[in-house]
Write an enzyme that holds these catalytic residues in place. Structure first.
Site, PDB file in Angstrom:
ATOM      1  N   GLU A  63       0.821  -1.210   0.000  1.00  0.00           N
ATOM      2  CA  GLU A  63       0.000   0.000   0.000  1.00  0.00           C
ATOM      3  C   GLU A  63       0.860   1.268   0.000  1.00  0.00           C
ATOM      4  O   GLU A  63       0.503   2.280  -0.620  1.00  0.00           O
ATOM      5  CB  GLU A  63      -0.939   0.012   1.222  1.00  0.00           C
ATOM      6  N   HIS A  88     -12.009  -7.038   7.068  1.00  0.00           N
ATOM      7  CA  HIS A  88     -12.781  -6.752   5.860  1.00  0.00           C
ATOM      8  C   HIS A  88     -14.060  -6.001   6.183  1.00  0.00           C
ATOM      9  O   HIS A  88     -14.859  -5.715   5.303  1.00  0.00           O
ATOM     10  CB  HIS A  88     -13.067  -8.068   5.122  1.00  0.00           C
TER      11      HIS A  88
END
Ligand SMILES: Cc1ncc(C[n+]2csc(CCOP(=O)(O)OP(=O)(O)O)c2C)c(N)n1
Ligand SMILES: [Mg+2]
Length: 755
Positions: free
Chosen positions: A464, A535
């Site tokens: 990321e 998630h």
């Protein structure tokens, strides 16, 4: 105890020059310093002058500190050989610099007539509003004309964007977008030896090597300025060389010698990067004089003999000796140069200290969050691709005119909107983990790579930090990146790249550099028991508190399409950094109240329809008088609409539902206008009770300004989200919304029955 070795170090140079003998055969100004060297005597003296200028700025900074007029004492003293790199690179080679880069900046400035690096640097040190780069907001190395974007104090955090710019140079050409840098530009990025251990540095270096492995150009010159220490912690002897000396896909070059020898090593390094378009790790030996900063009491961790040993390696003395011994200058000439430089720099420092400083809040925040609504609206609506172009791109039928089948899910709408934006903005790039070939974990970018090519829609490696580094680098040169961070939880792996870097660039450069981007982040909870916490992460506090960052959170497909146009236009027009938070659980949702009702499908709004910050959605009881205002966003909007129906059916209450759409800045005016009319407000915040701040901010504003009397909220529990059905125990549910609304209205009924 004050710690001042400045005079001792200065004396060493003076003592050497006082006792030195001139060379028996002087060199002509244009003669090589040694046979075969491209460094001439005149250029070498120029370099020495730049190094001296840098040193004297450091001295002046510490002098002014004594009278409270300087605010920065981290110096370049001992690192001045980086001037050799500044002299050999060009002013159109972008430079992301370590904070000890005085020599580099002086040498680069010499290449541009009219530069005033001494004054500019000192204006930064005294935090003057006349500092041409940061206007007193920080002391940074930076210059628009010299292509030096300012860097923050966070060590290593500039490597990913330098890598990203190196990556993007050829990408711009490949996608046919003109930039103001030449094709053979080299990106330089310097950092300290301790910083070389940082995860962020290693991430960028890894990604640079990975690019080489993929056969992609990566013209990146990494310069490790190794002074052997990070504040008080010594770097183990040989660590840098043993770590970076033999990495695949990274050439290592050591620069550790006399001025002309270092010159040659730098020359080789630059030629390699420029010629091969591959990265080089240049290991530049330096020393650190006078502690880490003015406030650092070096004797607490180094003995006096150790300090003296470092001072004995002062590059200024060594370089002076080299110039004298090779006949490039006489001791007298250098003595004059030293005296003149000291006098000149001190005079400039005194002048800088008299210059104005920022005074007002408006002055401080001016470049932080520029927003020109009308221009943004124009940008969002033009240029529009022709219907023929759109039709061809969408396979024959534009999405809004596909009859009944035009109703789309949230994912489908975002997909179409990204396609429309890719079509009309050639500089737009879509990238991230799995977004290319697979079309995204949730199919949101499905088919975009096939339609727009691998140069514009591409997969990145799984990091990321590097994804956001590529975005920043691309944005620095005028591309418009739309990176994806796969899941909200994983923004935190790289949050510094947004928080410390991307969001601060306009602020620290007074708007002269910008890194516009729209970061797509699938996130939030309610994935029907799937995925557990990571998630289903439901906290946006870490994004909402970043000054200037725009946070968008659409709930419905039609809104999402219009909002992403607004977000991209804001980035393009005002250079803004926007996070576009997409509720995963709604991506493929079709229904609102009952299976098969298709209440969550929407018709695709064709360009140029757009939504901008402040523009909220109103649902439910929008015309007549409402009993309660439910304020929500994302999944909470759907819950609120379901609750509104139950409030009507079961409690005879009319609810108006306000969809915030924009979580930062909050649409305060629209909220006040609606809340004031109704007087009873419940904020439905799906984020953790203390982790989002949305409910807190809205309720505080309405209460403080006495806009609504009856206020309530429902929020998720301050817990991580569990797996399976237990999610219901922590997330906001419709029952809670109904109960909170009834309770809030009850207060009013109660009050009414008493009066
Ligand atoms: C991410 C981060 N952690 C800690 C610091 C505090 N800090 C500033 S400089 C520094 C040492 C850096 O050493 P090095 O990279 O060798 O550079 P040098 O100062 O020696 O030139 C530290 C720990 C910081 N600025 N950023
Ligand atoms: Mg160091």
């Amino acid at each position: 105890m004050t710690w001042d070795r400045v005079a001792i170090v200065e004396n060493r140079l003076d003592t050497y020059l006082a006792g030195a003998e001139p060379a028996t055969s002087p060199l002509a100004p244009n003669a090589a310093l040694h046979p075969g060297s491209t460094l001439t005597a005149a250029a070498a003296v120029g370099l020495f002058e730049d190094q001296l200028g840098s040193r004297q700025i450091d001295v002046a900074g510490r002098e002014l500190k004594k009278t409270g007029r300087s605010f920065y004492t981290i110096s370049s003293a001992g690192h001045e050989d980086n001037a050799i790199i500044g002299a050999q690179l060009r002013t159109d080679d972008p430079a992301f610099l370590h904070y000890r880069s005085g020599g580099f900046v002086m040498a680069r400035s010499r290449q541009r007539a009219g530069s005033t690096p001494t004054l500019d640097t000192l204006l930064g040190i005294v935090a003057s509003s006349e500092d041409p780069i940061a206007q007193g907001r920080h002391k940074v190395w930076g210059s628009r004309p010299l292509w030096i974007p300012p860097q923050t104090s966070t060590i290593a955090s500039h490597l990913p964007k330098a890598m990203g710019l190196a990556f993007s140079l050829s990408r711009a050409k490949r996608i046919g977008v003109g930039i103001d840098l030449p094709e053979d530009a080299v990106v330089v990025c310097s950092f300290g030896d301790a910083s070389a251990n940082h995860a962020t540095a290693l991430a960028a270096i890894n990604t640079a090597r990975y690019a080489v492995r993929l056969g992609l150009p990566m013209p990146l010159l990494l310069v490790c300025e190794d002074n052997g220490t990070g504040i008080s912690v010594p770097t183990p002897e040989g660590w840098i060389e043993s770590t970076f000396g033999a990495m695949p896909h990274l050439r290592y070059i050591a620069a550790n010698g006399e001025l002309d020898e270092t010159w040659a090593a730098v020359e080789t390094a630059i030629a390699h990067v420029r010629g091969t378009r591959q990265p080089v790790f240049l290991h530049l030996r330096t020393v650190r004089l006078w502690g880490h900063a003015g406030s650092d009491a070096e004797p607490t961790y180094r003995s006096i003999p150790q300090i003296e040993e470092v001072e004995a390696r002062d590059p200024l003395v060594r370089n002076a000796r080299r110039l004298v011994e090779l006949g490039a200058a006489t001791p007298d000439e250098l003595r004059d140069l030293v005296r003149e430089t000291r006098d000149r720099v001190m005079a400039v420092a005194e002048e800088a200290a008299r210059r104005p400083q920022l005074q007002t809040t408006d002055e401080v925040v001016a470049p932080m969050a520029p927003y020109h609504a009308e221009r943004v609206r124009e940008r969002a609506t033009a240029p529009v691709a022709t219907s023929d172009e759109r039709s061809a791109s969408f396979g024959g039928t534009v999405p809004e005119t596909a009859g009944t089948s035009s109703a789309r899910t949230l994912a489908g709408a975002i997909n179409a909107a990204l396609a429309d934006e890719l079509l009309r903005r050639p500089e737009l790039l879509v990238f991230g983990e799995d977004v290319g070939r697979k079309g995204g974990v949730y199919n949101v970018t499905n088919g975009l790579q096939r339609r727009f090519g691998v140069a514009r829609v591409f997969d990145t490696l799984l990091d990321e930090t590097s994804i956001l580094g590529i975005a920043q680098g691309a944005a620095h040169i005028g591309l418009l990146p739309v990176p994806e961070i796969q899941y909200l939880a994983y923004v935190h792996n790289a949050i510094d790249q947004l928080r410390g870097e991307a969001a601060t660039l306009q602020y620290f450069s007074s708007g002269q550099f910008r890194n516009p981007m729209v970061v797509r982040v699938p996130g939030l909870a309610y994935q029907k028991g799937f995925g557990g916490h990571f998630h289903n992460d439901n906290s946006v506090g870490a994004l909402r508190d970043i000054p200037g960052l725009v946070l968008a959170a659409p709930a419905r497909g039609d809104d999402a399409a219009r909002m992403i146009r607004g977000a991209i236009a804001m980035a393009a027009e005002d250079g803004r950094v926007v996070v576009f938070l997409e509720p995963i659980a709604l991506y493929h949702e079709k229904d609102l109240h009952a299976d098969g009702d298709e209440g969550w499908l929407t018709t695709y709004p064709a360009p140029p329809e757009v939504l901008l910050p402040g523009e909220v959605g109103l649902h439910g009881e929008t015309d007549g008088e409402a009993d309660v205002l439910l304020i929500s966003y994302a999944n909470g909007l759907r819950l609120s609409l379901q609750a509104a129906r139950r409030l009507a059916e079961e409690h005879d209450l009319r609810a108006r539902v306000l969809d915030l759409r924009w979580l930062n800045p909050l649409p305060t005016e629209a909220i006040r206008a609606q809340a004031g009319g109704i007087g009873t407000v419940v904020v439905v915040d799906e984020c953790r009770a203390t982790g989002g701040g949305v409910a807190d901010a809205i309720i505080a504003d309405l209460a403080e300004n006495k806009i609504a009397k009856r206020l309530g909220s429902v929020r998720a529990v301050d817990s991580f989200v569990p797996l399976g059905p237990a999610t219901a125990a922590v997330l906001v549910g419709v029952d809670q919304v109904v109960a909170a609304a009834v309770a809030a209205v009850g207060k009013r009924r109660h009050a009414a029955s008493r009066s």
